[in-house]
Scaffold this active site. Structure first.
Site, PDB file in Angstrom:
ATOM      1  CB  SER A   9      -0.954   0.022   1.190  1.00  0.00           C
ATOM      2  OG  SER A   9      -0.245   0.155   2.411  1.00  0.00           O
ATOM      3  CE  LYS A  51      -3.208   2.133   4.646  1.00  0.00           C
ATOM      4  NZ  LYS A  51      -2.997   1.225   3.484  1.00  0.00           N
TER       5      LYS A  51
END
Length: 251
Positions: free
Chosen positions: A47, A112
């Site tokens: 990701s 993230k």
């Protein structure tokens, strides 16, 4: 008068005692550093490519604040990971994790990039297909995933407008096509209200990732991209609840 014979202390036993003291001291110091200063984590997914690759080990700081643009590690805020399988930690895994050395079995955390801070209005997208924060477009070309053929992913295929609530952040992965980030939870149902679990509680953030330390050929400092310096502060106080338009939007 004959003097009593003094027995020499067992050198092997003395060495073992000293070794135990050293090991115990090292564990205590390492545990304190992990609790209050920093901790390592292993990157488990794609990701954050190509900023972070699977298997990279990153150091996360616990004594500094984070800002827009920082890459942060946080506890799974509301079952984002779902039923993602994880290996049961072994005894050795548990010992290593206790002293701050991550293993592949370390569960329950995500990593993230912070796109929106409390009060920020985050929009996808402007006429040029760019994410905007408080009305200013982000130039994300420096960190968005680029394929081996040179094609870069779009900032987002999900169209949304959000206002980040108090004490929460809005996060996105750098490989947007493979990141189930805040965008993908804007319609989740929970006791907090529809879509509210898309905003990560600041209290769940372990800290900003400071550097890649392994493998050695990828070791480097992680810095906030310059584009985030152009983002103005929000003009209004952060709301109690996140604002999401259109209702029901998701990945």
């Amino acid at each position: 008068m004959e003097q009593p014979v003094r027995r020499r202390p067992n050198a092997g036993l003395a060495f073992l005692k000293e070794l135990v003291f050293v090991v115990v001291g090292a564990i205590i110091v390492s545990s304190l550093l992990r609790a209050f200063v920093g901790q390592m984590f292993i990157i488990p997914s794609q990701s954050m490519e190509n900023t972070l690759l699977i298997g990279d080990r990153v150091v996360v700081q616990k004594i500094t604040d984070f800002h827009r643009g920082d890459v942060v590690v946080f506890k799974d805020p509301a079952d984002w990971l779902g039923d993602e399988p994880t290996d049961d930690p072994t005894t050795v895994d548990r010992i290593l994790e206790f002293v701050g050395i991550p293993t592949a079995s370390s569960p329950g955390h995500l990593i993230k990039r912070v796109i929106g801070m409390p009060g920020d209005t985050v929009v996808c997208c402007d006429d040029s297909g760019r994410i905007t924060v408080n009305g200013t477009a982000l130039d994300e070309t420096a960190y968005l995933y680029t394929s081996p053929s040179g094609t870069q992913v779009t900032p987002s295929d999900v169209q949304f407008t959000v206002v980040v609530p108090r004490d929460r952040i809005f996060v996105m992965g750098d490989h947007r096509d493979l990141s189930a980030d805040s965008r993908c939870h804007l319609s989740d149902l929970s006791t907090q209200g529809r879509g509210q679990t898309a905003f990560v509680p600041i209290s769940d953030v372990v800290g900003p990732a400071f550097a890649i330390v392994s493998p050695f050929d990828r070791a480097k400092r992680l810095r906030v991209p310059a584009t985030f310096a152009e983002i103005p502060a929000p003009t209004q106080a952060a709301p109690e609840r996140g604002e999401i338009k259109p209702a029901g939007v998701s990945c």
